[in-house]
Write a protein that holds these residues in place. Sequence first.
Motif, short mmCIF file in Angstrom:
data_model
loop_
_atom_site.label_atom_id
_atom_site.label_comp_id
_atom_site.label_asym_id
_atom_site.label_seq_id
_atom_site.Cartn_x
_atom_site.Cartn_y
_atom_site.Cartn_z
N GLU A 284 -5.03 11.30 25.09
CA GLU A 284 -5.76 12.54 24.82
C GLU A 284 -6.64 12.89 26.02
O GLU A 284 -7.36 12.02 26.54
CB GLU A 284 -6.62 12.36 23.57
N ASP A 285 -6.57 14.13 26.42
CA ASP A 285 -7.36 14.57 27.57
C ASP A 285 -8.84 14.40 27.27
O ASP A 285 -9.32 14.83 26.22
CB ASP A 285 -7.05 16.04 27.87
N PHE A 289 -12.06 15.29 24.15
CA PHE A 289 -12.43 14.08 23.43
C PHE A 289 -13.75 14.31 22.71
O PHE A 289 -14.51 15.23 23.05
CB PHE A 289 -12.57 12.95 24.45
#
Length: 711
Positions: A284-285, A289
């Motif tokens: 996940e980038d 987050f």
Amino acid sequence: MCAPRRRGALGLRELHAPSVLRGGLEDAPLRIRGAARLAPARPRDRPGRLRCAPHADRDRGRAAARGAARRGHALQHPRRAARGLRTGFGCRARWISRRAAGPRSGHGGSVAGDRHAGRRRWIGRGDPRERRIGRVGKRCRRARGLRAAREHRGRPGRTGGRCGGRHRAGTRPARRLWGRRDRRPLHHRQRLQGRARVSITRPRDIRGYRRVPRRIRGGPVVSVTVRLATPLRAAAGGNATLSFDAPDLATLTREIAVHYPELAARVLRDGEFGRFVNVFIDGEDVRFFSADGDLSGKRTVEILPAMSGGAVAPLPEQSARREHEVFGSFIDETIGIVARQTRDTVSFAVGSPSREALELVGADDLTATVLRREGASALGYGITEGEPELREVVAAGASARGLETDASDVLISAGALQAIDLACRVYLRPGDAVVVESPGFANALSAFRNHGATVLEVPVDGEGLDVGEASRLIRRSGARPRMFFVVPNFQNPSGETLSLGRRESLLALAAAYEAIVVEDDPYGLLRYRGADLPPVASLGSRVDVVSIGTFSKTFLPGLRVGWAIASTDTIRRMAKVKQTMDSSTGTLAQRIVLEFHRRGGVDAHVGRLRELYRHKQDRARTALAREFAGTGVTWNDPDGGFYFWVRLPHDVDARRLLDVALEEGVAFVPGQAFAIERDHSNALRFSISGPSPERIDEGVRRLRRAFDRVA
Ligand SMILES: Cc1ncc(COP(=O)(O)O)c(C=O)c1O
């Protein structure tokens, strides 16, 4: 890392809390790795003292011997002792066999085929739970040795001793690790670091039971693996992955900054991941987050250089290593400058033998003869001092010029340039003063500076180095010269020759300062008028003189064969330093030179060269006189060698002239290339060696055109 991936996954605290947390830290998360690393394990005889993790090689045999003695066993052979593994839990040293070190042996070591099973004692204090924890802890500590040095190397495959395997449900048996540890002892720095770490930890354990260090108490432990893209690995010691205990992003970036400052410099800005990297947490980038950056439950953090937004940020200025300045030669640069010219260029820049001079040698036949006769042996390593027969040749030549020389006082070098450098290495220390001619041979000036010497430039006049002025300058500077460097005949770049009187007074001056004299004489044989002068080295015995010569100007410069003549002791020292440079001068090159001398006719060859260059020199003199009459340009009248020193009117800068001259198709070396601080910007070195007589005429015509454009 040895630390458990997650508290839940570990399961050991719940199982074995009484023993691990005996220090009263019931709520502290169990961190086997940390506990192992900082374990206040009671030394064998001094309770309460911290013990540094033993070094795999250093301590193994010793500990084994002590342990065995304590147990009443006969001392083992140190080798065999070393093969045993000390274990225990901060109390007695105990031994288990290597084979028993695997997970299968976790219950008292009752492993089939275990020779030591009978001799082995319980590891803990009687409670199997303690035993297990004890072994785990000890193994962690022992296996990781001094973890401090290693844990942040970030090799996930090395995440721990036993706990690494156990907490991750049999990912890898510990015995492999032991095998590896056996093979590779800790580096001494790791040992030192380990000690340092132990010493700063407060010795507050209770009866030898392991306490969880203060710094890791409280809060969940989250270990994440950071994967690095290839361009970043160099900044992390070449590692592709790093492991960190970090419950959140802020801790992770802090850990990176602390343990990998170089990596931090490349991926962080103001303590956060910079925009020049893409960061993914479990795919996940990081930009999407959670705001608190909570990493619990996360496993991997990938850091990649951003595809857009440029490359990874360059290292900040202050962390870039500052290289010290090094010096080269503008003479050599001009060779490249001329070679890059696309228009036809007449070069008065290089002091290299002309093409026809090189062809006079008959290099192809000489080379073929050597190779045919000597085969591969002509291409092997040679003796550092040089081919014995060639040393004889050089000694004979020197003796013929008035410098009585024995072959043992000759060292064959890779050209005169290497001999100069060898002399520097043998005699100079940083800060030593070297007295040189100004203008002076650029490559030598740079060599002195590269060796950290301070260079005292003394003007040259029609008699060469002005020794009287040298004496005054030395006194004024307060320096005590260590070396005087002169090119006594047809000096490069001025073409001037040191007169006999000056040679003698130079020696007297050097003697007064107990300095050595280096005379570098590549052009002595190329005298077109007048009588030869004796070498400086032949004129006195009170001063150490290194006499340097070369086959470059009279034979083939590309072979790189020169020599130094000096006292036997100096030659011995030069040979030593040469061994760290090139071991010996090229064997084939030396044998080609030798073959040329064996065939005889060297004097005749040099005679032909003199004719050739005399003619060129005359032609150049005439052409200069013709083209520059009435311009204010002047030049000297050397008796030999390759160079004229041409002085321009004071408002004409030679560098500016060179730019224009290149446009006109002619090149030379500007005077400033031959100075450090003195001003020779209105002068140039004009070399007659390269161009044919016709080309000399053409070149001087072009030079005049260039001059007219800048004057
Ligand atoms: C004074 C002086 N010393 C040394 C050298 C270089 O000699 P070698 O090619 O043997 O290194 C030169 C070449 O230009 C020179 O002029």
